[in-house]
Design a protein around this motif. Structure first.
Motif, mmCIF file in Angstrom:
data_model
loop_
_atom_site.group_PDB
_atom_site.id
_atom_site.type_symbol
_atom_site.label_atom_id
_atom_site.label_comp_id
_atom_site.label_asym_id
_atom_site.label_seq_id
_atom_site.Cartn_x
_atom_site.Cartn_y
_atom_site.Cartn_z
ATOM 1 N N UNK A 1 -5.032 -0.654 -8.758
ATOM 2 C CA UNK A 1 -3.891 0.088 -8.254
ATOM 3 C C UNK A 1 -4.241 0.759 -6.928
ATOM 4 N N UNK A 2 -3.237 0.929 -6.072
ATOM 5 C CA UNK A 2 -3.457 1.770 -4.903
ATOM 6 C C UNK A 2 -3.161 1.113 -3.574
ATOM 7 N N UNK A 3 -3.430 1.874 -2.532
ATOM 8 C CA UNK A 3 -2.991 1.508 -1.192
ATOM 9 C C UNK A 3 -4.113 0.965 -0.322
ATOM 10 N N UNK A 4 -5.345 1.013 -0.836
ATOM 11 C CA UNK A 4 -6.484 0.544 -0.043
ATOM 12 C C UNK A 4 -7.175 -0.580 -0.800
ATOM 13 N N UNK B 1 1.180 9.661 -6.823
ATOM 14 C CA UNK B 1 1.546 8.409 -6.150
ATOM 15 C C UNK B 1 0.340 7.470 -6.049
ATOM 16 N N UNK B 2 -0.817 8.056 -5.760
ATOM 17 C CA UNK B 2 -2.091 7.331 -5.698
ATOM 18 C C UNK B 2 -2.405 6.664 -7.038
ATOM 19 N N UNK B 3 -2.189 7.385 -8.125
ATOM 20 C CA UNK B 3 -2.524 6.871 -9.464
ATOM 21 C C UNK B 3 -1.593 5.736 -9.878
ATOM 22 N N UNK B 4 -0.354 5.773 -9.372
ATOM 23 C CA UNK B 4 0.627 4.743 -9.741
ATOM 24 C C UNK B 4 0.662 3.601 -8.733
ATOM 25 N N UNK B 5 0.113 3.837 -7.548
ATOM 26 C CA UNK B 5 0.238 2.855 -6.472
ATOM 27 C C UNK B 5 1.689 2.622 -6.114
ATOM 28 N N UNK B 6 2.474 3.703 -6.183
ATOM 29 C CA UNK B 6 3.927 3.528 -6.133
ATOM 30 C C UNK B 6 4.563 4.721 -5.397
ATOM 31 N N UNK B 7 4.918 4.488 -4.131
ATOM 32 C CA UNK B 7 5.503 5.574 -3.343
ATOM 33 C C UNK B 7 6.898 5.956 -3.831
ATOM 34 N N UNK B 8 7.482 5.107 -4.664
ATOM 35 C CA UNK B 8 8.816 5.444 -5.181
ATOM 36 C C UNK B 8 8.794 6.588 -6.196
ATOM 37 N N UNK C 1 -2.064 7.065 3.958
ATOM 38 C CA UNK C 1 -0.964 6.113 3.773
ATOM 39 C C UNK C 1 0.200 6.765 3.021
ATOM 40 N N UNK C 2 -0.139 7.643 2.093
ATOM 41 C CA UNK C 2 0.902 8.303 1.291
ATOM 42 C C UNK C 2 1.650 9.367 2.094
ATOM 43 N N UNK D 1 -8.234 7.340 3.272
ATOM 44 C CA UNK D 1 -7.289 6.361 3.810
ATOM 45 C C UNK D 1 -6.032 6.295 2.940
ATOM 46 N N UNK D 2 -6.234 6.373 1.648
ATOM 47 C CA UNK D 2 -5.120 6.319 0.722
ATOM 48 C C UNK D 2 -4.171 7.507 0.946
ATOM 49 N N UNK E 1 8.359 -4.307 -12.299
ATOM 50 C CA UNK E 1 7.171 -5.154 -12.419
ATOM 51 C C UNK E 1 7.544 -6.622 -12.645
ATOM 52 N N UNK F 1 0.882 -2.995 -4.566
ATOM 53 C CA UNK F 1 0.057 -1.790 -4.753
ATOM 54 C C UNK F 1 0.087 -1.259 -6.173
ATOM 55 N N UNK F 2 1.104 -1.645 -6.949
ATOM 56 C CA UNK F 2 1.253 -1.070 -8.285
ATOM 57 C C UNK F 2 0.274 -1.686 -9.284
ATOM 58 N N UNK F 3 -0.049 -0.932 -10.316
ATOM 59 C CA UNK F 3 -0.959 -1.389 -11.353
ATOM 60 C C UNK F 3 -1.514 -0.204 -12.091
ATOM 61 N N UNK G 1 -12.082 5.424 0.931
ATOM 62 C CA UNK G 1 -10.920 4.879 0.231
ATOM 63 C C UNK G 1 -9.913 5.984 -0.043
#
Lengths: 211, 211
Positions: free
Chosen positions: A162-165, B39-46, B17-18, B13-14, A47, A188-190, B10
């Motif tokens: 947070x998120x991808x959209x 991953x959706x909750x963190x906004x973090x694909x890592x 993306x994941x 689409x999310x 972060x 996308x993070x948060x 939303x």
């Protein structure tokens, strides 16, 4: 199993671990506290280079908190994460309308998200407040529209959905808003603990001022 | 500003993306849902390569949820994040003792964290339950001690505490516990929305079963 069990020890050690990741970023002491609490809440030192804030954000938010401003959140998790006892000691309260039946009805009728409808319903009570968004990009877009089109003037927007959209776009729009002091995280993070951590950090800074 | 405002759009689409970030990991359909919501909750694909679960975790948790088991959380934010209406539809409730005055007293007296004292106080009511930990490594260490030393047998432990002091160790201990089905995330990352997302994902899977 051997592990640290004392809350203050855990916090101190955690801040020590985070410190080197902020070295050389040119942050002042207050910013270091806000950055550290965000990184602490995410367990994620990546972060550090993603946090964005306007130069006046911490001072403006602290001044408003000190004078008893209220905080408006997009979702219950942000409300839960904010230290309400500390906020009450300054005279402020946290508001969240996501679970309000009239907001749900408006959202359904207009085909928008509930958190967006909630922000719209807050309306002018957002003036002079701190807005803390940890979940919904749509809520942040709506707040920026209220600022732009309806002249709403919050003291500071902590906008870390947070998120991808939409999240990255909404946060970029916040960082470019040019009017309202802000704290955000690029990309996308948060999330709710991140937004709550930023707000709590600023409240704890006030306490330190007094101490 | 143009952006997607419809909650279902939303979400769809999310998940699209994941999806590519989970391709080739050999996950079954249920695991994909749990991974995706985390991953959706963190906004973090890592998170994808960091998620760990026992082979039986999702099925055991789903069976318990379906039969109306309760959920025990370390902090209020996890409780807030869990879909309580959905849980109630199966007959379950969420419990959290972090704000309980007697827990605060025990914690102070014994020099341990409140979430650790809370888990100890839950004691045998944890049998057959789902435990969801999103904040405190000490709570997870205490649960593992209860399992090992006092024979507590939860149905599944969703143990995703966050931070730099104890979190990674506690999660590794969970993954190596050898007795109780678990879902966790390797390393320092985690948090309340992540733990809640994993639990919610499994509840939504049950709904899909019924649909």
């Amino acid at each position: 199993m051997e592990f640290i069990k004392k809350p203050m020890d855990i916090e101190t050690r955690s801040m020590e671990i985070i410190a080197p990741h902020l070295a050389g970023m040119g942050l002042d002491e207050k910013a270091v506290k806000v950055y550290s609490r965000i990184i602490h809440a995410a367990g994620d030192v990546e972060y550090a280079p993603l946090i964005r804030m306007s130069d006046d954000a911490i001072d403006k938010a602290m001044a408003s908190l000190r004078s008893g401003c209220d905080i408006y959140t997009d979702v219950e998790m942000v409300r839960t994460g904010i230290n309400k006892r500390k906020l009450a000691s300054f005279g402020g309260q946290v508001h969240c309308l996501i679970a309000d039946p009239s907001v749900a009805e408006t959202a359904k009728k207009q085909g928008i998200t509930r958190s967006m409808a909630a922000m719209r319903q807050f309306g002018r009570s957002l003036d002079g407040s701190i807005i803390a968004i940890g979940n919904a990009p749509t809520a942040l877009f709506e707040v920026l529209r209220l600022v732009e089109e309806e002249g709403i003037r919050p003291s500071c927007i902590v906008g870390i959905p947070v998120g991808f959209v939409g999240a990255a776009d909404s946060k970029q729009a916040l960082a470019e808003n040019g009017r309202i002091p802000y704290i955000t995280v690029k990309g996308t993070k948060g999330g709710s603990p991140i937004a709550a951590a930023a707000v709590n950090a600023m409240m704890y800074l006030i306490n330190n001022d007094r101490g």
